[in-house]
Structures are given as C-alpha cells and as structure tokens.
Design an enzyme around this catalytic site. Structure first.
Site, short mmCIF file in Angstrom:
data_model
loop_
_atom_site.label_atom_id
_atom_site.label_comp_id
_atom_site.label_asym_id
_atom_site.label_seq_id
_atom_site.Cartn_x
_atom_site.Cartn_y
_atom_site.Cartn_z
CG HIS A 28 2.70 -2.96 -15.00
ND1 HIS A 28 2.33 -4.15 -14.40
CD2 HIS A 28 3.75 -3.27 -15.81
CE1 HIS A 28 3.12 -5.12 -14.83
NE2 HIS A 28 3.98 -4.61 -15.69
CG ASN B 77 -2.87 -1.42 -12.89
OD1 ASN B 77 -2.82 -1.56 -11.67
ND2 ASN B 77 -2.13 -2.15 -13.72
CG MET C 88 -1.22 -8.25 -5.81
SD MET C 88 -0.15 -7.40 -6.99
CE MET C 88 0.84 -8.79 -7.52
N GLY D 158 0.77 -1.24 0.00
CA GLY D 158 0.00 0.00 0.00
C GLY D 158 0.80 1.29 0.00
CB SER D 159 4.36 2.18 -0.62
OG SER D 159 4.61 1.75 -1.93
CG ASN D 160 2.34 3.06 -5.64
OD1 ASN D 160 2.80 4.03 -6.22
ND2 ASN D 160 2.96 1.88 -5.61
CG LEU E 195 -6.76 -10.45 -14.63
CD1 LEU E 195 -7.13 -11.49 -15.69
CD2 LEU E 195 -6.45 -9.12 -15.31
CB ILE E 196 -10.85 -5.47 -12.85
CG1 ILE E 196 -10.00 -4.85 -11.73
CG2 ILE E 196 -12.25 -4.91 -12.88
CD1 ILE E 196 -10.67 -4.71 -10.41
C1 GRF Z 1 3.75 -1.29 -7.36
O1 GRF Z 1 5.04 -1.54 -7.83
C2 GRF Z 1 2.78 -1.19 -8.50
O2 GRF Z 1 3.35 -0.69 -9.67
C3 GRF Z 1 2.38 -2.62 -8.72
O3 GRF Z 1 2.32 -3.18 -7.44
C4 GRF Z 1 3.22 -2.48 -6.59
C5 GRF Z 1 2.42 -2.07 -5.38
O4 GRF Z 1 3.24 -1.54 -4.35
N1 GRF Z 1 1.13 -2.71 -9.44
P1 GRF Z 1 2.55 -0.88 -3.08
O5 GRF Z 1 1.61 -1.94 -2.49
O6 GRF Z 1 1.82 0.34 -3.51
O7 GRF Z 1 3.68 -0.59 -2.14
#
Ligand code: GRF
Length: 189
Positions: free
Chosen positions: A103, A101, A85, A11-13, A87-88
């Site tokens: 990636h 999304n 993680m 969840g860092s993003n 597929l929708i």
């Molecule tokens: C990220 O590298 C994103 O690009 C990919 O999954 C990872 C998620 O990282 N889809 P986080 O859970 O947001 O730390």
C-alpha cells in the site's frame, strides 16, 4: 511452496518481484486491459485472466477466484497482492492465511484508494510504503515492513509517485524474500 501474484493494472510491482528473482508461479488478473498481463507475457510468467466483467456481481466473481485459487495453490502458499484493486473476501482470507499486500502510504494513515493524493491533500511531510498481511478490513492486518518517503515543498503527484514507486520496487522484493526465508525456509539471492 507456490507464489501467485494478483494485479489489476500496471503491474510494475509484479515486474519488480520477478526481476528480483522472486519465483512467481502465476499472475492472476481481473482486468483484460491490465498492462500486468503484457508484462507476464514478456517475462514468460504463466497468467490467468478472471475477468470480473464476465460475472453478474462481485460475489460470483469472488466464488470463481476462490475456486481457481483452491485448484491451483495449497492453503499455506503465498499470495501477493500487487496493485489488486478489489477486496479479498473473508472466506478466501480464512483459507489462505498468507496473503500480503503493498500500500502506498504509511498505514494506518491514508487507507483506501488514492493514498498518494490523500497524503498530498492532507499536507503531510512524510508518507511512504507499507507491506502487510491482509485481514478482512481494507488496508489493515499485521504490518511486515514500512519505509518512509519525504514530501518536499514543491512536490506534485507525479514526482511523489516516482519516489513511492522507487521505494516499492526495492522494498517489496526484499520483504518477500524475508517472508520466503522465515516462513518457508528457502533462501533467494
Ligand atoms: C502501487 O502503488 C501499490 O502500492 C498499490 O497499487 C499500486 C500498483 O502499482 N497497491 P503497479 O500496478 O504495481 O505499477
């Protein structure tokens, strides 16, 4: 306009979006162990766990997810996949056209799982980050933004992960702000 983030893991993003003033209304998570849930609690963002392990199969899980999304959001609201993680399915994409999304590669290179390892194993000298709308095929759909990351000769997985994450954490909020401005005509500082 509402914004829901779907995440499965760290969840860092998700946190980078919230910390950069993206008005996230809700986190949806499919794994009770996900650190994203802890981040939601710490940042006071409402969250909903739909644990995929509670369902006999993926189809039933996705039915529940679809039901919940329809109860919670309008069709044109923004859904952000931030390390989700799974597929929708097509029926959700048909109903909610604004699903974005992130990636960790320069698509169409290195689709699917382990994109960072794939780039290292292949030996490319440049990889990066892609933000795109989703369609029903994995890691396809219209590209919204990309940023390159150089792979140095002595690069290893951890060092590349740090570089990719750093790019993600600034490119994702910036791009979501652009989408909010262009699509929903709202501006965020
Ligand atoms: C990220 O590298 C994103 O690009 C990919 O999954 C990872 C998620 O990282 N889809 P986080 O859970 O947001 O730390």
């Amino acid at each position: 306009m509402k914004i829901a983030v779907l995440a499965s893991g760290n969840g860092s993003n998700f946190e980078a979006l919230v910390k950069n003033n993206i008005p996230v209304d809700l986190l949806i998570c499919n794994d009770e162990q996900a650190y994203a849930l802890t981040r939601a609690k710490k940042m006071n963002i409402p969250y909903q766990l739909i644990n995929d392990k509670d369902f006999e199969n993926n189809k039933l899980y996705n039915q529940k997810l679809f039901e919940f999304l329809k109860q919670t959001l309008q069709a044109d609201d923004l859904i952000i996949l931030a390390g989700y993680m799974k597929l929708i399915p097509a029926e959700i994409i048909d109903y909610f056209p604004n699903i974005v999304n992130i990636h960790p590669s320069l698509l169409p290179a290195f689709k699917g799982l382990n994109a960072i390892e794939q780039a290292l194993v292949y030996g490319v000298k440049v990889t990066g980050v892609t933000i795109h709308y989703i369609d029903s095929k994995m890691d396809e759909g219209v590209i919204i933004a990309q940023q390159a990351v150089t792979i140095d000769d002595d690069e290893n997985f951890n060092s590349l992960l740090v570089k990719i994450n750093a790019v993600e954490h600034q490119l994702f909020p910036k791009t979501i702000k652009r989408i909010i401005k262009e699509k929903y005509e709202k501006s965020i500082d």
